[in-house]
Design a protein around this motif. Structure first.
Motif, PDB file in Angstrom:
ATOM      1  N   PHE A  74      57.526  10.906 100.729  1.00 18.50           N
ATOM      2  CA  PHE A  74      56.215  11.242 101.276  1.00 18.50           C
ATOM      3  C   PHE A  74      56.397  11.354 102.785  1.00 18.50           C
ATOM      4  CE2 PHE A  74      54.855   9.062  97.432  1.00 18.50           C
ATOM      5  CZ  PHE A  74      53.643   9.636  97.089  1.00 18.50           C
ATOM      6  N   ALA A  75      56.125  12.508 103.372  1.00 20.40           N
ATOM      7  CA  ALA A  75      56.139  12.650 104.828  1.00 20.40           C
ATOM      8  C   ALA A  75      54.705  12.504 105.321  1.00 20.40           C
ATOM      9  CB  ALA A  75      56.699  14.008 105.228  1.00 20.40           C
ATOM     10  N   LEU A  76      54.496  11.616 106.274  1.00 26.30           N
ATOM     11  CA  LEU A  76      53.178  11.488 106.868  1.00 26.30           C
ATOM     12  C   LEU A  76      53.025  12.579 107.908  1.00 26.30           C
ATOM     13  CD1 LEU A  76      53.581   8.694 105.498  1.00 26.30           C
ATOM     14  CD2 LEU A  76      52.049   7.801 107.239  1.00 26.30           C
ATOM     15  N   ALA A  77      52.075  13.461 107.682  1.00 23.42           N
ATOM     16  CA  ALA A  77      51.877  14.609 108.565  1.00 23.42           C
ATOM     17  C   ALA A  77      50.390  14.939 108.603  1.00 23.42           C
ATOM     18  CB  ALA A  77      52.671  15.812 108.058  1.00 23.42           C
ATOM     19  N   ILE A  78      49.891  15.221 109.779  1.00 23.89           N
ATOM     20  CA  ILE A  78      48.469  15.505 109.927  1.00 23.89           C
ATOM     21  C   ILE A  78      48.062  16.702 109.072  1.00 23.89           C
ATOM     22  CG2 ILE A  78      48.518  17.024 111.952  1.00 23.89           C
ATOM     23  CD1 ILE A  78      46.260  15.084 113.068  1.00 23.89           C
ATOM     24  N   GLU A  79      49.023  17.605 108.793  1.00 22.57           N
ATOM     25  CA  GLU A  79      48.732  18.783 107.967  1.00 22.57           C
ATOM     26  C   GLU A  79      48.834  18.477 106.475  1.00 22.57           C
ATOM     27  OE1 GLU A  79      51.779  18.746 109.783  1.00 22.57           O
ATOM     28  OE2 GLU A  79      50.800  19.259 111.651  1.00 22.57           O
ATOM     29  N   GLY A  80      49.244  17.276 106.138  1.00 22.34           N
ATOM     30  CA  GLY A  80      49.416  16.902 104.740  1.00 22.34           C
ATOM     31  C   GLY A  80      48.101  16.808 103.991  1.00 22.34           C
ATOM     32  N   LYS A 100      60.650   7.794  88.768  1.00 23.89           N
ATOM     33  CA  LYS A 100      60.897   7.840  90.217  1.00 23.89           C
ATOM     34  C   LYS A 100      60.682   6.427  90.762  1.00 23.89           C
ATOM     35  CE  LYS A 100      61.387  12.339  90.627  1.00 23.89           C
ATOM     36  NZ  LYS A 100      62.601  12.966  91.065  1.00 23.89           N
ATOM     37  N   SER A 101      61.736   5.627  90.735  1.00 23.44           N
ATOM     38  CA  SER A 101      61.583   4.222  91.135  1.00 23.44           C
ATOM     39  C   SER A 101      61.970   3.963  92.588  1.00 23.44           C
ATOM     40  CB  SER A 101      62.422   3.333  90.220  1.00 23.44           C
ATOM     41  OG  SER A 101      63.780   3.692  90.313  1.00 23.44           O
ATOM     42  N   ASP A 102      62.358   5.016  93.326  1.00 25.85           N
ATOM     43  CA  ASP A 102      62.681   4.890  94.739  1.00 25.85           C
ATOM     44  C   ASP A 102      61.774   5.828  95.525  1.00 25.85           C
ATOM     45  OD1 ASP A 102      65.039   3.070  94.685  1.00 25.85           O
ATOM     46  OD2 ASP A 102      65.855   4.683  93.448  1.00 25.85           O
ATOM     47  N   ILE A 103      60.805   5.231  96.207  1.00 24.28           N
ATOM     48  CA  ILE A 103      59.825   6.009  96.961  1.00 24.28           C
ATOM     49  C   ILE A 103      60.007   5.696  98.439  1.00 24.28           C
ATOM     50  CG2 ILE A 103      57.375   6.408  97.378  1.00 24.28           C
ATOM     51  CD1 ILE A 103      56.862   5.559  94.469  1.00 24.28           C
ATOM     52  N   THR A 104      60.055   6.751  99.236  1.00 22.62           N
ATOM     53  CA  THR A 104      60.221   6.600 100.676  1.00 22.62           C
ATOM     54  C   THR A 104      59.089   7.314 101.402  1.00 22.62           C
ATOM     55  OG1 THR A 104      62.611   6.410 100.506  1.00 22.62           O
ATOM     56  CG2 THR A 104      61.746   7.099 102.637  1.00 22.62           C
ATOM     57  N   PHE A 105      58.543   6.626 102.385  1.00 22.48           N
ATOM     58  CA  PHE A 105      57.526   7.194 103.264  1.00 22.48           C
ATOM     59  C   PHE A 105      58.164   7.382 104.626  1.00 22.48           C
ATOM     60  CE2 PHE A 105      55.290   4.919 100.004  1.00 22.48           C
ATOM     61  CZ  PHE A 105      54.223   5.746  99.686  1.00 22.48           C
ATOM     62  N   VAL A 106      57.870   8.497 105.275  1.00 16.17           N
ATOM     63  CA  VAL A 106      58.465   8.780 106.580  1.00 16.17           C
ATOM     64  C   VAL A 106      57.366   8.935 107.622  1.00 16.17           C
ATOM     65  CG1 VAL A 106      59.906  10.353 107.910  1.00 16.17           C
ATOM     66  CG2 VAL A 106      60.426   9.949 105.503  1.00 16.17           C
ATOM     67  N   ILE A 107      57.500   8.147 108.695  1.00 11.21           N
ATOM     68  CA  ILE A 107      56.588   8.233 109.836  1.00 11.21           C
ATOM     69  C   ILE A 107      57.418   8.697 111.029  1.00 11.21           C
ATOM     70  CG2 ILE A 107      55.013   6.993 111.373  1.00 11.21           C
ATOM     71  CD1 ILE A 107      54.670   4.894 109.140  1.00 11.21           C
ATOM     72  N   LEU A 111      56.100  12.773 118.685  1.00 10.57           N
ATOM     73  CA  LEU A 111      56.032  14.237 118.613  1.00 10.57           C
ATOM     74  C   LEU A 111      55.903  14.756 117.182  1.00 10.57           C
ATOM     75  CD1 LEU A 111      58.757  15.132 121.262  1.00 10.57           C
ATOM     76  CD2 LEU A 111      56.272  15.065 121.574  1.00 10.57           C
ATOM     77  N   GLY A 112      55.969  13.856 116.205  1.00 13.89           N
ATOM     78  CA  GLY A 112      55.862  14.273 114.814  1.00 13.89           C
ATOM     79  C   GLY A 112      57.223  14.394 114.151  1.00 13.89           C
ATOM     80  N   ARG A 120      62.565  18.293 103.415  1.00 13.61           N
ATOM     81  CA  ARG A 120      63.139  17.297 102.495  1.00 13.61           C
ATOM     82  C   ARG A 120      62.056  16.558 101.719  1.00 13.61           C
ATOM     83  NH1 ARG A 120      63.660  14.234  99.156  1.00 13.61           N
ATOM     84  NH2 ARG A 120      65.262  12.669  98.804  1.00 13.61           N
ATOM     85  N   ALA A 121      60.886  16.440 102.308  1.00 15.24           N
ATOM     86  CA  ALA A 121      59.801  15.697 101.670  1.00 15.24           C
ATOM     87  C   ALA A 121      59.387  16.358 100.358  1.00 15.24           C
ATOM     88  CB  ALA A 121      58.606  15.613 102.609  1.00 15.24           C
ATOM     89  N   ASP A 122      59.071  15.519  99.395  1.00 15.20           N
ATOM     90  CA  ASP A 122      58.531  16.020  98.132  1.00 15.20           C
ATOM     91  C   ASP A 122      57.054  16.342  98.269  1.00 15.20           C
ATOM     92  OD1 ASP A 122      60.823  15.683  96.120  1.00 15.20           O
ATOM     93  OD2 ASP A 122      60.801  13.768  97.180  1.00 15.20           O
ATOM     94  N   THR A 123      56.397  15.648  99.178  1.00 13.29           N
ATOM     95  CA  THR A 123      54.986  15.891  99.437  1.00 13.29           C
ATOM     96  C   THR A 123      54.661  15.411 100.849  1.00 13.29           C
ATOM     97  OG1 THR A 123      52.740  15.608  98.549  1.00 13.29           O
ATOM     98  CG2 THR A 123      54.150  13.674  98.512  1.00 13.29           C
ATOM     99  N   GLN A 124      53.589  15.966 101.385  1.00 16.32           N
ATOM    100  CA  GLN A 124      53.098  15.522 102.691  1.00 16.32           C
ATOM    101  C   GLN A 124      51.758  14.848 102.483  1.00 16.32           C
ATOM    102  OE1 GLN A 124      53.129  18.494 105.797  1.00 16.32           O
ATOM    103  NE2 GLN A 124      54.981  19.428 104.979  1.00 16.32           N
ATOM    104  N   ILE A 125      51.575  13.736 103.156  1.00 15.16           N
ATOM    105  CA  ILE A 125      50.345  12.969 103.023  1.00 15.16           C
ATOM    106  C   ILE A 125      49.718  12.801 104.403  1.00 15.16           C
ATOM    107  CG2 ILE A 125      51.603  10.767 103.138  1.00 15.16           C
ATOM    108  CD1 ILE A 125      49.556   9.628 101.155  1.00 15.16           C
ATOM    109  N   SER A 126      48.398  12.914 104.437  1.00 15.34           N
ATOM    110  CA  SER A 126      47.670  12.752 105.688  1.00 15.34           C
ATOM    111  C   SER A 126      46.659  11.622 105.533  1.00 15.34           C
ATOM    112  CB  SER A 126      46.938  14.047 106.040  1.00 15.34           C
ATOM    113  OG  SER A 126      46.107  13.848 107.168  1.00 15.34           O
ATOM    114  N   PHE A 127      46.496  10.876 106.587  1.00 12.01           N
ATOM    115  CA  PHE A 127      45.480   9.831 106.619  1.00 12.01           C
ATOM    116  C   PHE A 127      44.292  10.284 107.456  1.00 12.01           C
ATOM    117  CE2 PHE A 127      48.993   7.603 104.914  1.00 12.01           C
ATOM    118  CZ  PHE A 127      48.489   6.516 104.242  1.00 12.01           C
TER     119      PHE A 127
END
Length: 159
Positions: A74-80, A100-107, A111-112, A120-127
């Motif tokens: 999961f890539a944390l991205a404002i556009e996610g 999928k027992s290994d989950i990684t979040f990237v912050i 600069l982003g 590389r991210a499987d998905t992008q997530i935005s908060f």
């Protein structure tokens, strides 16, 4: 289940460290949880677009070195894509169900994230569309991971 946060820079603020430590302690009963810090690239305050790209690429290489092929990222991205806490919990539960027992979040850093990390991210997530300090985002993300587990387990924490 292994959950990892890969983030740029060191966390200096004691109040963030204390909050994250509390959620890390709570998460121990549900998963193996770790935070991996990679060094941020030192750069002057005002950067040209080319310099910004170079900084993101260097930080991106450092991030990618900490991600294994089998990890779901999961890539944390404002556009996610924004998710509710319930949807986020459902997504984690589905990943576990499908092996999928290994989950990684990237912050990323200030600069982003580099294009290579986003690819590389499987998905992008935005908060949300707010810009938040990446140190604060670690605390928010750790709390949301804990909240997801309480939703999955049907515990009263999530109201």
């Amino acid at each position: 289940m292994n959950i990892k946060i890969v983030c740029v820079g060191k966390l200096k603020e004691k109040y963030f460290k204390l909050g994250i430590a509390e959620y890390q302690k709570r998460l121990q009963r549900y998963c193996k949880f770790q935070i991996v810090e990679v060094p941020d690239e030192k750069a002057p305050e005002s950067l040209s677009p080319a310099q910004m790209t170079a900084v993101k690429e260097i930080e991106g290489e450092r991030i990618l070195q900490k991600i294994k092929d089998k990890e779901y990222v999961f890539a944390l991205a404002i556009e996610g894509q924004e998710r509710t806490s319930e949807k986020f919990a459902q997504e984690i539960q589905q990943l576990m169900t499908y092996g999928k027992s290994d989950i990684t979040f990237v912050i990323g850093g200030s600069l982003g994230l580099s294009p290579a990390v986003l690819r590389r991210a499987d998905t992008q997530i935005s908060f949300g569309r707010f810009t938040l300090p990446h140190q604060l985002m670690r605390l928010v993300l750790t709390e949301q991971i804990y909240r997801a587990w309480t939703i999955i387990k049907g515990l009263p924490y999530h109201k």
